[in-house]
Design an enzyme around this catalytic site. Sequence first.
Site, PDB file in Angstrom:
ATOM      1  N   ASP A  54       0.790  -1.234   0.000  1.00 14.20           N
ATOM      2  CA  ASP A  54       0.000   0.000   0.000  1.00 14.20           C
ATOM      3  C   ASP A  54       0.819   1.279   0.000  1.00 14.20           C
ATOM      4  O   ASP A  54       0.303   2.353  -0.308  1.00 14.20           O
ATOM      5  CB  ASP A  54      -0.929   0.020   1.223  1.00 14.20           C
ATOM      6  CG  ASP A  54      -0.178  -0.017   2.554  1.00 14.20           C
ATOM      7  OD1 ASP A  54       1.071  -0.128   2.539  1.00 14.20           O
ATOM      8  OD2 ASP A  54      -0.828   0.057   3.610  1.00 14.20           O
ATOM      9  N   ASP A 105       3.481  -0.573  11.468  1.00 15.83           N
ATOM     10  CA  ASP A 105       3.056   0.767  11.088  1.00 15.83           C
ATOM     11  C   ASP A 105       2.448   1.404  12.332  1.00 15.83           C
ATOM     12  O   ASP A 105       1.719   0.738  13.083  1.00 15.83           O
ATOM     13  CB  ASP A 105       2.030   0.712   9.950  1.00 15.83           C
ATOM     14  CG  ASP A 105       1.730   2.098   9.386  1.00 15.83           C
ATOM     15  OD1 ASP A 105       2.271   2.419   8.309  1.00 15.83           O
ATOM     16  OD2 ASP A 105       0.965   2.834  10.021  1.00 15.83           O
ATOM     17  N   ARG A 144       8.668   3.734  11.997  1.00 18.02           N
ATOM     18  CA  ARG A 144       9.701   3.551  10.973  1.00 18.02           C
ATOM     19  C   ARG A 144      11.005   3.060  11.579  1.00 18.02           C
ATOM     20  O   ARG A 144      11.799   3.828  12.101  1.00 18.02           O
ATOM     21  CB  ARG A 144       9.883   4.898  10.263  1.00 18.02           C
ATOM     22  CG  ARG A 144      10.517   4.830   8.917  1.00 18.02           C
ATOM     23  CD  ARG A 144      10.330   6.148   8.196  1.00 18.02           C
ATOM     24  NE  ARG A 144       8.923   6.399   7.910  1.00 18.02           N
ATOM     25  CZ  ARG A 144       8.448   7.580   7.549  1.00 18.02           C
ATOM     26  NH1 ARG A 144       9.236   8.619   7.443  1.00 18.02           N
ATOM     27  NH2 ARG A 144       7.166   7.722   7.286  1.00 18.02           N
TER      28      ARG A 144
END
Length: 809
Positions: free
Chosen positions: A141, A206, A697
């Site tokens: 995505d 995420d 991240r």
Amino acid sequence: MRSIDLASRSGVALKRAIQAKQLPRVACASARSFSSTSSNNSTGVLPPRYETLYNKYSEVRRVLGSQRLTLAEKILYSHLDNVEESLLSNTNGGRDIRGKANLKLKPDRVNMQDASAQMALLQFMTCNLPSPVIPASIHCDHLIVGSKGADEDLKAGIATNNEVFDFLESAGKKYGIDFWPPGAGIIHQTVLENYAVPGLMMLGTDSHSPNAGGLTTITIGVGGADAVEALVGAPWELKAPKILGVRLTGKLNDWVSAKDVILYLTGKLTVRGGTGYIVEYFGPGVETLSLPGMATACNMGAEIGATTSIFPFTEASSRYLKATNREQADKDAKNFENFSRGSGQDSFFKFKADEGAQYDELIEIDLSKLEPHINGPFTPDLSIPLSEFKKTVQEQKWPEKLSAGLIGSCTNSSYEDMTRCESIVKAAEQAGIKPAADFYITPGSEGIRATLERDNTLQTFEKAGGIVLSNACGPCIGQWKRLDDIPKGTPNAILTSYNRNFRGRNDGNLETMNFLASPEIVTAMAYAGSTTFNPLTDSLTTPDGKEFKFPAPKGLEGPETPFEAGREVFQVQSGTPNANVDVAISPSSERLALLEPFEPFPNSDLSGLRVLVKVTGKCTTDTISAAGPWLKYKGHLPNISENTLNTAVNAATGEVNVAYDLDGSKHTIPELAKQWKQRGQPWLVVAEHNYGEGSAREHAALQPRYLGARIIVTKSFARIHETNLKKQGVVPLTFANENDYDLIDAGDEVATVGLYEMLKNGGQGEVSLRVTKKDTGKVVEIKTKHAVSKDQAGFILAGSALNLLAKGN
């Protein structure tokens, strides 16, 4: 990837895939993930995971006795590897668990988006296992650039990223991991529709993974090394969070949405206010919210630094499970709540807090009194009521012209969001009005897109001039090629229904001001083309000179008939592990590179470190490891390290991405880091509050480690980033006295005192820094604090968590 096979993207197969007709509705492929084929509780039979959950819950009740538990605690503690060890070690007999206990947890599954999955899978491959111990999924995505429209953007994205998609698909096949191809949808929406069910614990690579908390799961955003721990079956460690209760009363008014709940809360708590907490919503107002609305509030809990957020199971939750073709999961959840193998109220696992459960902090929000909010620019916690926004824009001299309105993303792309916006668009259409600003729409998944297309909602947007983008993250995470060609450095305003608005995040322009709002407010203001327009009070002029005022938005919580599955080409690819599949990595690749292990910690304290740069102001994971065009290097550590800290502000000079070598020569920060790596000069970074705020991240930890960082010392850290640093062998320290930030500067020489002993003692002990000033030679000692656990000390000593995991497999 079946008919969208990455080896033949430029040919007929790709064209056929993009133009494929929508298929009849089918049951979601992953409804199986937590459900049984039957739910006959009279025989005491539970689906396997509910059986496990109940057994662990029974242990929790045995250990803690009559102690009242919040919903979050019930689910979290019922996923402990060893209940007694975690809950009774250094917790005053279980009375002081929150904020003190080190929980060792066994999650049910791991979900990975394509940008972070690359590094997670590269790390998993070094463990030499035939498959993960728990179910997992890959979601493509993040790598699709939004610009001209779904079909064209998807074709371009697949062509550009075919090497990465090949790698991810082949890894999925080899290890038996579910693979969702590009165009299938955004990870969080796909997880909500297919994998999330009450009582589950998931990790997601995420930061917005807590979106699934809307469906009563504990879902936590983590880095790739954390994900690998869970995939190999090792217990995953978490400092027991405190619980922040948010009691909702009343009911939302017409122009107010669940997005405004979290926009308001973010302003109240700030980007650091939720650190170390789980946010648990409860109260009579919860029953008035839709499931997508609850997911939206959980999604943006990441912006206050919360570990995760959660809602109880409601009738809206039940309706959503049925709408997404998971009737059995709904039955299982309800039956589970009524299941008992004991006596008394505590023998039942209810998906809500125990009566009398206590919260560490409590906030009450009367939904009836809440008004729409707009947050920004440049930080998600600058929250402004809509009624005051015009005045604020004018006082701050922010742009009054709105250049673009963007709705959708993982935060607000539900059927309810889109149909409420559709009602606004239809009202404007009847008045003959078109959007005055560029208008973009991002469906969250192929199921949402197909259902909106079936019900003519997308056609309404396109007729109005809106651009429907691919089912992907797109502009929300910097994958946006703007069509208005606004020069970089030009101040301009956009309104989005996204969740994050750091400087430069969406389009690479540091002067683009992203204001966060509900999709309804974004849509109405896009028609005005103005940041000072208030759709609740102001009017527009129609082409025939009449005054037009938007009616309040109206929409449907869900479709009248269940969601469509969408085009076959975008469905999940599942299968058993196949050891004969070769994972596709070219030796000459500039996008993917196998990992070399980091060197272990020396058998002594660190000495001879130099401060590479002293950073001032907000330093997010976007600052440390930018996204946008750099996403293409997520699987290649040497290449992506070229962007390390490239938007950080030098505290001494105020310059962006500037560092000075010991001889006074000027460099970019990553250039100097690379030079120091080449000459064997280890280094550290000095920074201010909430260092590493934002995305989960892990590259923001990997890159400094790769380039030679051994320590990061700050006033405070964001939770996920602090953990990521330790997993990669970098020691995160905070100033014991924040004012000591002023005592250390770029170029100073640093030695640690007590660090090695602390690590050898399993995280026990104090650490200080002996700083020799570069210019004067004066020596100062700075006391620091740390939050290194016994396991984390082991990771750091080994050089990284991966080094330790690889030894054990």
